[in-house]
Scaffold this active site. Sequence first.
Site, PDB file in Angstrom:
ATOM      1  CG  PHE A 149      -4.586  68.959  59.413  1.00  0.00           C
ATOM      2  CD1 PHE A 149      -4.341  70.224  58.902  1.00  0.00           C
ATOM      3  CD2 PHE A 149      -5.443  68.858  60.505  1.00  0.00           C
ATOM      4  CE1 PHE A 149      -4.920  71.355  59.469  1.00  0.00           C
ATOM      5  CE2 PHE A 149      -6.022  69.970  61.077  1.00  0.00           C
ATOM      6  CZ  PHE A 149      -5.761  71.221  60.560  1.00  0.00           C
ATOM      7  CE  LYS A 173      -2.951  57.516  60.314  1.00  0.00           C
ATOM      8  NZ  LYS A 173      -3.663  58.682  59.727  1.00  0.00           N
ATOM      9  CD  GLU A 176      -7.108  60.675  57.903  1.00  0.00           C
ATOM     10  OE1 GLU A 176      -6.031  60.952  58.471  1.00  0.00           O
ATOM     11  OE2 GLU A 176      -8.107  60.264  58.512  1.00  0.00           O
ATOM     12  NE  ARG A 177      -9.102  65.785  57.596  1.00  0.00           N
ATOM     13  CZ  ARG A 177     -10.018  64.841  57.385  1.00  0.00           C
ATOM     14  NH1 ARG A 177     -10.170  64.319  56.185  1.00  0.00           N
ATOM     15  NH2 ARG A 177     -10.805  64.440  58.358  1.00  0.00           N
ATOM     16  CB  SER A 226      -7.836  66.209  68.360  1.00  0.00           C
ATOM     17  OG  SER A 226      -8.189  64.893  68.004  1.00  0.00           O
ATOM     18  CB  CYS A 281      -0.637  72.376  68.756  1.00  0.00           C
ATOM     19  SG  CYS A 281       1.147  72.341  68.750  1.00  0.00           S
ATOM     20  CD  GLU A 384      -6.930  72.592  69.547  1.00  0.00           C
ATOM     21  OE1 GLU A 384      -7.395  71.441  69.446  1.00  0.00           O
ATOM     22  OE2 GLU A 384      -5.720  72.843  69.451  1.00  0.00           O
TER      23      GLU A 384
HETATM   24  P1  NAD Z   1      -6.705  64.371  64.692  1.00  0.00           P
HETATM   25  O1  NAD Z   1      -6.688  63.950  66.112  1.00  0.00           O
HETATM   26  O2  NAD Z   1      -8.008  64.444  63.990  1.00  0.00           O
HETATM   27  O3  NAD Z   1      -5.786  63.407  63.804  1.00  0.00           O
HETATM   28  C1  NAD Z   1      -4.471  63.091  64.187  1.00  0.00           C
HETATM   29  C2  NAD Z   1      -4.129  61.707  63.676  1.00  0.00           C
HETATM   30  O4  NAD Z   1      -5.002  60.747  64.290  1.00  0.00           O
HETATM   31  C3  NAD Z   1      -4.287  61.540  62.182  1.00  0.00           C
HETATM   32  O5  NAD Z   1      -3.222  60.766  61.676  1.00  0.00           O
HETATM   33  C4  NAD Z   1      -5.623  60.809  62.047  1.00  0.00           C
HETATM   34  O6  NAD Z   1      -5.680  59.985  60.911  1.00  0.00           O
HETATM   35  C5  NAD Z   1      -5.701  59.987  63.314  1.00  0.00           C
HETATM   36  N1  NAD Z   1      -7.092  59.794  63.761  1.00  0.00           N
HETATM   37  C6  NAD Z   1      -8.130  60.670  63.624  1.00  0.00           C
HETATM   38  N2  NAD Z   1      -9.252  60.147  64.147  1.00  0.00           N
HETATM   39  C7  NAD Z   1      -8.944  58.928  64.622  1.00  0.00           C
HETATM   40  C8  NAD Z   1      -9.689  57.896  65.280  1.00  0.00           C
HETATM   41  N3  NAD Z   1     -10.978  58.037  65.556  1.00  0.00           N
HETATM   42  N4  NAD Z   1      -9.036  56.772  65.651  1.00  0.00           N
HETATM   43  C9  NAD Z   1      -7.719  56.624  65.394  1.00  0.00           C
HETATM   44  N5  NAD Z   1      -6.967  57.559  64.750  1.00  0.00           N
HETATM   45  C10 NAD Z   1      -7.564  58.711  64.377  1.00  0.00           C
HETATM   46  O7  NAD Z   1      -5.948  65.788  64.648  1.00  0.00           O
HETATM   47  P2  NAD Z   1      -5.764  66.749  63.402  1.00  0.00           P
HETATM   48  O8  NAD Z   1      -7.068  67.397  63.108  1.00  0.00           O
HETATM   49  O9  NAD Z   1      -5.036  66.082  62.310  1.00  0.00           O
HETATM   50  O10 NAD Z   1      -4.762  67.832  64.035  1.00  0.00           O
HETATM   51  C11 NAD Z   1      -5.182  68.922  64.779  1.00  0.00           C
HETATM   52  C12 NAD Z   1      -5.055  68.673  66.260  1.00  0.00           C
HETATM   53  O11 NAD Z   1      -3.706  68.315  66.585  1.00  0.00           O
HETATM   54  C13 NAD Z   1      -5.342  69.893  67.107  1.00  0.00           C
HETATM   55  O12 NAD Z   1      -6.091  69.517  68.222  1.00  0.00           O
HETATM   56  C14 NAD Z   1      -3.964  70.380  67.520  1.00  0.00           C
HETATM   57  O13 NAD Z   1      -3.928  71.132  68.717  1.00  0.00           O
HETATM   58  C15 NAD Z   1      -3.255  69.093  67.684  1.00  0.00           C
HETATM   59  N6  NAD Z   1      -1.805  69.255  67.619  1.00  0.00           N
HETATM   60  C16 NAD Z   1      -1.104  69.102  68.772  1.00  0.00           C
HETATM   61  C17 NAD Z   1       0.272  69.281  68.771  1.00  0.00           C
HETATM   62  C18 NAD Z   1       1.066  69.115  70.035  1.00  0.00           C
HETATM   63  O14 NAD Z   1       2.279  68.992  69.949  1.00  0.00           O
HETATM   64  N7  NAD Z   1       0.444  69.095  71.198  1.00  0.00           N
HETATM   65  C19 NAD Z   1       0.917  69.586  67.577  1.00  0.00           C
HETATM   66  C20 NAD Z   1       0.163  69.717  66.408  1.00  0.00           C
HETATM   67  C21 NAD Z   1      -1.198  69.532  66.446  1.00  0.00           C
END
Ligand code: NAD
Length: 499
Positions: A149, A173, A176-177, A226, A281, A384
């Site tokens: 998101f 994909k 969804e937020r 994450s 991140c 984090e």
């Molecule tokens: P998230 O992991 O909750 O969601 C990321 C994606 O995964 C979304 O599209 C979501 O729909 C999907 N997802 C969530 N739960 C799932 C599940 N149980 N099974 C399958 N798919 C699922 O992350 P977020 O809250 O959207 O983003 C924040 C996180 O992203 C933080 O940890 C941040 O550090 C990380 N981030 C990392 C980078 C990088 O380049 N390393 C860049 C941006 C964000």
Amino acid sequence: MQELSHFIDGRHQSGQSGRFGDVYNPATGEIQAKVPLASREELDRAVQSAKKAQPAWAAVNPQKRARVMMEFIRLLHRDMEALAEILSREHGKTLPDARGDIQRGLEVVEFCIATPHFLKGDYSASAGPNIDLYSMRQPLGIAAGITPFNFPAMIPMWKFAPAIACGNAFILKPSERDPSVPIKLAELMLEAGLPEGILQVVNGDKVAVNAILEHPDISAVGFVGSTPIAQYIYSQASASGKRVQCFGGAKNHMIIMPDADLDQAADALVGAGYGAAGERCMAISVAVPVGDQTADALMARLIPKVEDLRVGPYTAGDDVDFGPLITKEAKERVLGLIQSGVKQGAELAVDHRAFSLQGYEEGFFVGPHLFDRVSRDMDIYKNEIFGPVLSTVRAESYEDAIGLASDNPYGNGVAIFTRDGDTARDFVDRVNVGMVGVNFPIPVPLAYHTFGGWKKSGFGDLNQHGPDAYRFYTRTKTVTSRWPSGIKEGASLNIPVME
Ligand code: NAD
């Protein structure tokens, strides 16, 4: 209530699964739209459309594919303000930060104009008698991207632009937020001349994600989000034989040496720690001053700056430094971690636990918090936080500080502030982290370099954007060719050796 759609086969398609997610305006706490959560069948419909369209797209010469990117860039500039507004309304970040989110994605699209150059193969003439050897880079077919998101414009573009420029079809994909900007990006790619079915947006949650991971016609998966989900996707997608790269969470340290310019360091920490409410991140979440004298002098500068930060809705324009968190759950989680820091004995040097914004009481705002004397066993250090909370861990020495950053399970970004070139060189060489800043707090590499963290921040062999993107989204075919006039002997059963 606005009902969002998928973008499949070149057009908006409403959700068929009967399942929806809530899209909030985080500043007011109101639900502003419903986003459809795709079923396996809907994902498959996008794959079938991609499968039909991709071979013709791969056959378009790379220069023409690059021209679609050029036109897309023009359209992004044309619509920049409207996109930034949508982005801020769904995400909560300030308008200048939303423009930056779009701009850092756009720069990767600019890099993709060089696609013809990056797809050039190698050629060895006369590698053997009348034998020429050459390699070429061919697209994989259909690639998918699952994005977070916090950068709803930048990260989708980091993924789909190089994938598509290489001749692949791409299924996005998004989170969804805040799915509206990704849908707009797909519309703009179509307007820029991309054929239908080459870029599709399938909205959804883990049902859509699992459908991607298991679909036999999807060859590659790129993920950002994450760490637990990154690990899950990396193992599942690899097990089903896909090429996969996953980028996860972070805990980024900034080391402040006694010889650093402390005013600069304090400003850097405020920007890198609290910008976008810490939902980056590459945010700095741990300040590591070396020695108590440095720590005391740094805190004296930091506290008033953090106290002065202005929190509010993006609609307040330049009067706001950062906005709300993405959801109510995120707010509660961050407040819970702040509470745990206090309970476990850290000093809360800036405390806004009672923060509330008049007229926006239902918004997901958290005021800026600054901790001092945090120790490595505390939950606020181990997790984090992803909120406007900076923890200060006082280090006894340079070795102690570099060890702290290197031993942390995450390895996304790190920075050192010093005036000593020798210390900086040693740090750059030894620190066990993927992206390093020297007197630079958020070392996000530009589009022509690559982006990727180490350890629990990155899974897979290749980084995002830059030359690595071309390696990830293509596979190498190597051809050994000899024309019939060169074949003068009978069959040989030995492995060919060039003589
Ligand atoms: P998230 O992991 O909750 O969601 C990321 C994606 O995964 C979304 O599209 C979501 O729909 C999907 N997802 C969530 N739960 C799932 C599940 N149980 N099974 C399958 N798919 C699922 O992350 P977020 O809250 O959207 O983003 C924040 C996180 O992203 C933080 O940890 C941040 O550090 C990380 N981030 C990392 C980078 C990088 O380049 N390393 C860049 C941006 C964000």
